[in-house]
Scaffold this active site. Structure first.
Site, PDB file in Angstrom:
ATOM      1  N   GLY A  47      42.640  36.359  34.945  1.00 38.66           N
ATOM      2  CA  GLY A  47      42.248  35.105  34.026  1.00 38.66           C
ATOM      3  C   GLY A  47      41.403  35.398  32.942  1.00 38.66           C
ATOM      4  O   GLY A  47      41.358  36.556  32.464  1.00 38.66           O
ATOM      5  N   LYS A  53      36.343  36.679  37.536  1.00 44.36           N
ATOM      6  CA  LYS A  53      37.264  37.936  38.160  1.00 44.36           C
ATOM      7  C   LYS A  53      36.660  38.910  39.094  1.00 44.36           C
ATOM      8  O   LYS A  53      36.868  39.006  40.133  1.00 44.36           O
ATOM      9  CB  LYS A  53      38.188  38.418  37.244  1.00 44.36           C
ATOM     10  CG  LYS A  53      39.031  37.531  36.288  1.00 44.36           C
ATOM     11  CD  LYS A  53      39.704  38.116  35.157  1.00 44.36           C
ATOM     12  CE  LYS A  53      38.838  38.924  34.071  1.00 44.36           C
ATOM     13  NZ  LYS A  53      37.902  38.242  33.520  1.00 44.36           N
ATOM     14  N   THR A  54      35.635  39.645  38.297  1.00 47.10           N
ATOM     15  CA  THR A  54      34.940  40.506  38.893  1.00 47.10           C
ATOM     16  C   THR A  54      34.092  40.021  40.073  1.00 47.10           C
ATOM     17  O   THR A  54      33.951  40.704  40.958  1.00 47.10           O
ATOM     18  CB  THR A  54      33.879  41.038  37.862  1.00 47.10           C
ATOM     19  OG1 THR A  54      34.544  41.707  36.791  1.00 47.10           O
ATOM     20  CG2 THR A  54      33.246  42.393  38.562  1.00 47.10           C
ATOM     21  N   GLU A 120      38.490  45.574  35.815  1.00 45.25           N
ATOM     22  CA  GLU A 120      38.869  45.790  34.225  1.00 45.25           C
ATOM     23  C   GLU A 120      40.105  46.565  34.240  1.00 45.25           C
ATOM     24  O   GLU A 120      40.351  47.429  33.298  1.00 45.25           O
ATOM     25  CB  GLU A 120      37.742  46.285  33.710  1.00 45.25           C
ATOM     26  CG  GLU A 120      36.473  45.504  33.573  1.00 45.25           C
ATOM     27  CD  GLU A 120      36.475  44.329  32.748  1.00 45.25           C
ATOM     28  OE1 GLU A 120      37.398  43.984  32.282  1.00 45.25           O
ATOM     29  OE2 GLU A 120      35.274  43.584  32.969  1.00 45.25           O
ATOM     30  N   CYS A 179      35.145  21.857  25.171  1.00 43.48           N
ATOM     31  CA  CYS A 179      35.468  20.367  25.637  1.00 43.48           C
ATOM     32  C   CYS A 179      35.456  20.348  27.261  1.00 43.48           C
ATOM     33  O   CYS A 179      35.389  19.405  27.903  1.00 43.48           O
ATOM     34  CB  CYS A 179      37.033  20.042  25.306  1.00 43.48           C
ATOM     35  SG  CYS A 179      38.298  21.021  26.359  1.00 43.48           S
TER      36      CYS A 179
END
Length: 222
Positions: A47, A53-54, A120, A179
């Site tokens: 993503g 993610k981590t 990563e 937004c």
């Protein structure tokens, strides 16, 4: 009669509590059993920046540790933003890790391991998919987290190949800073064209597709 009713009611409550305890214990047992029955697979969590993610990688790895599995986590040596010895999420959750310069080093360091975590992954070399396949073929569960695209919206490093060979792919989303929709890409806020630029909220913002295109138009205006 009243005493009989109280005893019956108390007995029902005891049975209900006992059933709930057994149900909870059964669920926990099944969860841990599930951790033990996930060998030989590749899981990818991808993503934009700030999408968790981590955080998800750490959650899965900690569950494996709780299930008493042998775990090793790796990250690229280039990533020293928070710590050289730990994988750290943006929310400051962390877990001990080993820094590597190349994906081949992971093969050498992952002996006698049940679960390998890699954070990563976009910063590692193109040999990473082959390394992950080799580990999975050995019966090791491999959990990989990384950016799926760079700041220009281009697939990043070995991530596309990893998504293709993975047994399971989870795409997580940040929230668009303009937004509030689901973010699509990590928009770079500083004027720097090199692909790899470690940064935080001062350098990047997650944007949805529409806001990202608007941001590009703003950048191109004289």
């Amino acid at each position: 009669m009243a005493l009989f009713f109280i005893l019956v009611t108390f007995g029902i409550k005891v049975l209900v509590v006992s059933h709930n305890i057994r149900t909870f214990a059964s669920i926990m047992s099944e969860n841990l059993s599930g951790e033990f029955h996930r060998p030989g697979r590749i899981e990818v969590v991808c993503g934009s920046m700030f999408s968790g993610k981590t955080e998800e990688l750490i959650r899965r790895v900690k569950r494996a540790v709780f299930a008493r599995q042998r775990v090793e986590i790796f990250k690229p040596s280039i990533d020293t933003r928070y710590s050289e010895e730990e994988v750290v999420s943006h929310d400051r959750n962390s877990i001990r890790s080993t820094m590597v310069d190349t994906s081949a080093s992971i093969l050498l360091l992952a002996s006698d391991i049940d679960v390998v975590g890699i954070d990563e992954a976009q910063f590692l070399d193109d040999g990473l998919p082959a390394v992950c396949n080799e580990l999975a073929n050995r019966g090791i569960r491999v959990i990989v987290a990384g950016l799926d695209m760079d700041f220009k919206g281009v697939p990043f490093g070995p991530m596309p190949a990893l998504c293709a060979i993975a047994d399971d792919v989870t795409k997580v989303h940040a929230i668009c800073m303009r937004c509030g929709s689901l973010a699509y890409v990590s928009h770079r806020l500083v004027n720097e064209e090199k692909r790899v630029l470690l940064g935080e909220k001062a350098q990047y913002e997650p944007l949805c597709r529409e806001c990202y295109l608007k941001a590009l138009e703003e950048c191109n205006q004289p």
